[in-house]
Design a protein around this motif. Structure first.
Motif: not given
Length: 328
Positions: A138-146, A155-156, A269-278, A285-291
């Protein structure tokens, strides 16, 4: 295999390539000795970018040069594919050569391996190791991820790359043969390298990004269908929820294509994916996929991998059906 490009004609070779890729993936022993085709494509993209994407040029000039660059690159890739197909038609064992070429441009097993590596890191080595593993896909900043964010990122990536690296090459090989699949990989490679909305690539890589959008219009939606249809084979998954989430949420994603497989996987799968990321410190500020729930972990990555495996099997079954029609 160099006659009219029809899905039925290309299906037997494609099915064999899918099986080969699923069994062995990219053999390291081979690619340590010779460059992988995608590596060569990346070098070509990099040369054009370094030579033509000069900051001193006006934005409109960089946009024009970027458009010209991607047209040249895709034409060269399609030409190489045509030459490979022509050679395979005349060389002894040409069909096996074509099977190997197609398998090299698919990524079923390698995608599974990379995503499973994130789950394994979480299970055995902890969050820091998992951040290192997910940084490769992935291209996002890994240090900020829990832990939950690392798991969602894995999964995304699995969902999006199922479309980009598996379904899209399959689709374009069926439609246009070797020229189609090689051109598809060039487009995908260029988009991953220069199709970003950063200051450096916004003008020069705009055409590559738009071309990638076009190339994945059908594959992204087909991927969503396959992920949803594979749900009955996975414990607790729902095909209906996958379809509903894709239909409802995909259009809210910042990408016109990535939202389809991501939403389908999230819903199934009953997940919520995407959403805000860095990305590189820039918040998106991306929208959430799934609820469903967003607090994912290693078992959820494994669950997603099971759905992915089922979707790959459905894809291969569809190609096999086409192959059977060609033989009959």
């Amino acid at each position: 295999m160099t006659g009219a490009f029809t899905p039925v004609d290309h299906a037997p070779v494609l099915f064999a390539a899918l099986v080969l890729d699923a069994l062995i993936g990219d053999p390291d022993a081979v690619w340590r000795r010779i460059p992988h085709p995608v590596v060569l494509m990346g070098r070509m993209v990099d040369r054009f970018e370094r030579a033509w994407n000069r900051p001193a040029l006006a934005e409109v000039e960089r946009r024009i040069l970027g458009t010209l660059a991607i047209l040249i690159l895709v034409a060269a890739a399609a030409g190489a594919g045509w030459a490979l197909a022509a050679a395979a038609a005349y060389l002894p064992g040409g069909t096996l050569i074509e099977v190997a070429c197609v398998a090299a441009l698919l990524a079923q097993k390698d995608l599974y391996r990379h995503v499973a590596g994130v789950a394994r890191a979480l299970e055995t080595d902890g969050l820091e190791a998992a951040r290192g593993s997910v940084a490769h896909i992935v291209g996002r900043t890994p240090a900020s991820l829990d832990e939950a964010a690392v798991s969602r990122a894995a999964v995304e990536s699995l969902a999006e790359n199922f479309s980009d690296a598996v379904v899209a090459p399959v689709f374009w090989y069926l439609v246009l043969g070797l020229p189609g699949i090689v051109a598809c990989k060039m487009i995908n490679t260029a988009d991953s390298m220069i199709g970003h909305r950063s200051d450096r690539f916004r003008a020069f890589g705009g055409a590559a990004a738009r071309l990638d959008d076009f190339a994945n219009l059908v594959p992204a939606r087909l991927s969503a269908a396959l992920l949803s249809l594979a749900a009955p084979g996975v414990a607790g998954a729902s095909w209906r929820s996958g379809v509903l989430a894709a239909w409802r949420d995909a259009a809210r994603h910042r990408s016109i294509n990535a939202g389809w497989p991501e939403a389908a996987m999230a819903g199934a799968l009953g997940f919520r994916l995407a959403g805000p990321r860095s990305y590189d410190g820039v918040r998106i500020d991306d929208a959430w996929m799934g609820d469903g729930r967003a607090g994912l972990g290693a078992p959820d990555i494994r669950h997603a991998l099971a759905l992915y495996t089922g979707a790959c099997a459905l894809l291969a079954a569809g190609v096999l059906l086409l192959a059977t029609v060609s033989i009959v």
